[in-house]
Design a protein around this motif. Structure first.
Motif, PDB file in Angstrom:
ATOM      1  N   ASP A  81     -12.493  -8.654 -66.438  1.00 29.66           N
ATOM      2  CA  ASP A  81     -12.037  -9.124 -65.125  1.00 29.66           C
ATOM      3  C   ASP A  81     -12.612  -8.311 -63.968  1.00 29.66           C
ATOM      4  N   THR A  82     -13.601  -7.471 -64.253  1.00 33.21           N
ATOM      5  CA  THR A  82     -14.347  -6.817 -63.174  1.00 33.21           C
ATOM      6  C   THR A  82     -15.000  -7.910 -62.325  1.00 33.21           C
ATOM      7  N   TYR A  83     -14.891  -7.769 -61.000  1.00 36.40           N
ATOM      8  CA  TYR A  83     -15.341  -8.862 -60.126  1.00 36.40           C
ATOM      9  C   TYR A  83     -16.790  -9.267 -60.387  1.00 36.40           C
ATOM     10  N   GLU A  84     -17.654  -8.281 -60.542  1.00 30.19           N
ATOM     11  CA  GLU A  84     -19.077  -8.568 -60.768  1.00 30.19           C
ATOM     12  C   GLU A  84     -19.286  -9.336 -62.079  1.00 30.19           C
ATOM     13  N   VAL A 134     -10.565 -10.503 -51.642  1.00 28.85           N
ATOM     14  CA  VAL A 134     -10.195  -9.097 -51.830  1.00 28.85           C
ATOM     15  C   VAL A 134     -11.456  -8.273 -52.082  1.00 28.85           C
ATOM     16  N   ASN A 135     -12.358  -8.842 -52.873  1.00 31.67           N
ATOM     17  CA  ASN A 135     -13.612  -8.141 -53.146  1.00 31.67           C
ATOM     18  C   ASN A 135     -14.532  -8.135 -51.927  1.00 31.67           C
ATOM     19  N   ASN A 136     -14.635  -9.276 -51.248  1.00 31.29           N
ATOM     20  CA  ASN A 136     -15.513  -9.365 -50.071  1.00 31.29           C
ATOM     21  C   ASN A 136     -15.123  -8.365 -48.987  1.00 31.29           C
ATOM     22  N   LYS A 187      -5.375  -6.608 -45.560  1.00 33.61           N
ATOM     23  CA  LYS A 187      -6.259  -5.675 -44.862  1.00 33.61           C
ATOM     24  C   LYS A 187      -5.589  -5.144 -43.601  1.00 33.61           C
ATOM     25  N   GLY A 188      -5.042  -6.068 -42.792  1.00 35.54           N
ATOM     26  CA  GLY A 188      -4.510  -5.679 -41.484  1.00 35.54           C
ATOM     27  C   GLY A 188      -3.081  -5.179 -41.497  1.00 35.54           C
ATOM     28  N   GLY A 189      -2.342  -5.469 -42.583  1.00 35.92           N
ATOM     29  CA  GLY A 189      -0.962  -5.002 -42.656  1.00 35.92           C
ATOM     30  C   GLY A 189       0.044  -5.877 -41.926  1.00 35.92           C
TER      31      GLY A 189
END
Lengths: 122, 182
Positions: free
Chosen positions: B163-166, A53-55, A108-110
């Motif tokens: 819980d912040t990703y960083e 999710v972060n990437n 992301k793509g739905g």
């Protein structure tokens, strides 16, 4: 060494973004993390969701959280996706690789990855 | 469970359910023995509940509130010739000094010893799931020490959630580097 000074730098970088993040989270990813889920492999699934999710830069719209046993222990690891105005999607027998695929295609793509959902398997 | 670190993740979940504000995870290891001690300042358990969590078949109640977490952890210890002890002080009887201590001892050289596994991942997962809870982690291996205290982190982060990703990445890298430096 990742020192507390480095943590301080993270704080300084992130502090300005906090206000933007609050009140967001249109999509909620909930991973079952009771004894049954953990034993079936929920820990790497959760961490794959958090990382991916972060990437893919989705952390402003997607929140990843943990829950207890939802009652289908034999289908764990189970992941539920809640999105405002849409029906809940339940993914079963998840793995870290499947989790990455769901983030990419669904979050992301739905597009729901129907081969991993509860309805198709039953 | 394939790794003891998964048992730790599971047992620590009980602590957060018991409204613990601080969870202490202590691992003490030498060439023969591994001790895992998880203590918290949650609401604790009364004598009856305490009996029922160590033996899942103790109670005849059909609405059992406790799960298989402690029995599984106990089995993992006992199958190496080790043991599990659990003690608790319920908030009703001990208003100021309550909580639960689970301590398990393992014989590392026993053929049925389950490896500790990815303890770093367990800690990151705990913090991600319950960022309001504080964790003190220490792992002593012989003379070496690996440690993490989220209270120290919180003092630096000044309101930035754990819980912040960083921040989660920092925890992972910090602990990984400590293990490498041993």
């Amino acid at each position: 060494m990742k020192s507390l000074a480095e943590l301080q730098a993270i704080k300084d970088r992130m502090k300005s973004k906090i206000v933007l993040r609050e009140g967001s989270g249109d999509i909620r990813v909930v991973v079952g993390m009771a004894t049954c889920g953990i034993a079936a492999g929920a820990r790497p699934v959760l961490n794959a969701f958090v990382e991916e999710v972060n990437n893919l830069g989705l952390n402003d719209t997607v929140t990843v959280s943990q829950t207890g046993c939802v009652g289908y222990c034999q289908l764990e690891p189970i992941v539920e996706i809640y999105e405002a105005g849409k029906e809940k999607i339940t993914y079963i027998h998840m793995t870290a690789d499947k989790a990455k695929e769901v983030v990419e295609k669904h979050l992301k793509g739905g597009n729901i990855v129907s081969e991993y959902t509860l309805t198709d398997a039953e | 469970m394939k790794e003891l670190s998964l048992n730790i993740l599971d047992i620590a979940e009980n602590s957060t359910k018991a409204k613990a504000e601080l969870i202490n995870i202590e691992i003490i290891e030498n060439s023969d023995t591994l001790i895992i001690k998880i203590s918290d300042n949650g609401i604790g358990m009364n004598a009856e509940t305490l009996l029922s969590v160590t033996d899942p078949f103790y109670t005849t109640r059909t609405t059992r509130k406790v799960g298989m977490g402690i029995p599984l952890f106990r089995f993992a210890a006992e199958q190496t010739g080790g043991n599990l002890t659990i003690s608790s002080r319920h908030i009703d009887e001990h208003p100021t000094n309550h909580g639960t201590i689970v301590s398990a001892t393992f014989n590392k050289n026993h053929i049925d010893f389950t490896p500790l596994g990815d303890i770093v991942s367990t800690l990151v997962t705990m913090i991600q799931g319950h960022p309001m809870t504080d964790y003190v982690f220490t792992h002593r291996i012989g003379d070496g020490l690996i440690s993490l205290d989220t209270r120290e982190m919180r003092a630096v982060l000044d309101g930035l959630p754990l819980d912040t990703y960083e921040v989660l990445c920092w925890v992972k890298e910090n602990l990984t580097e400590q293990y490498k430096a041993l």
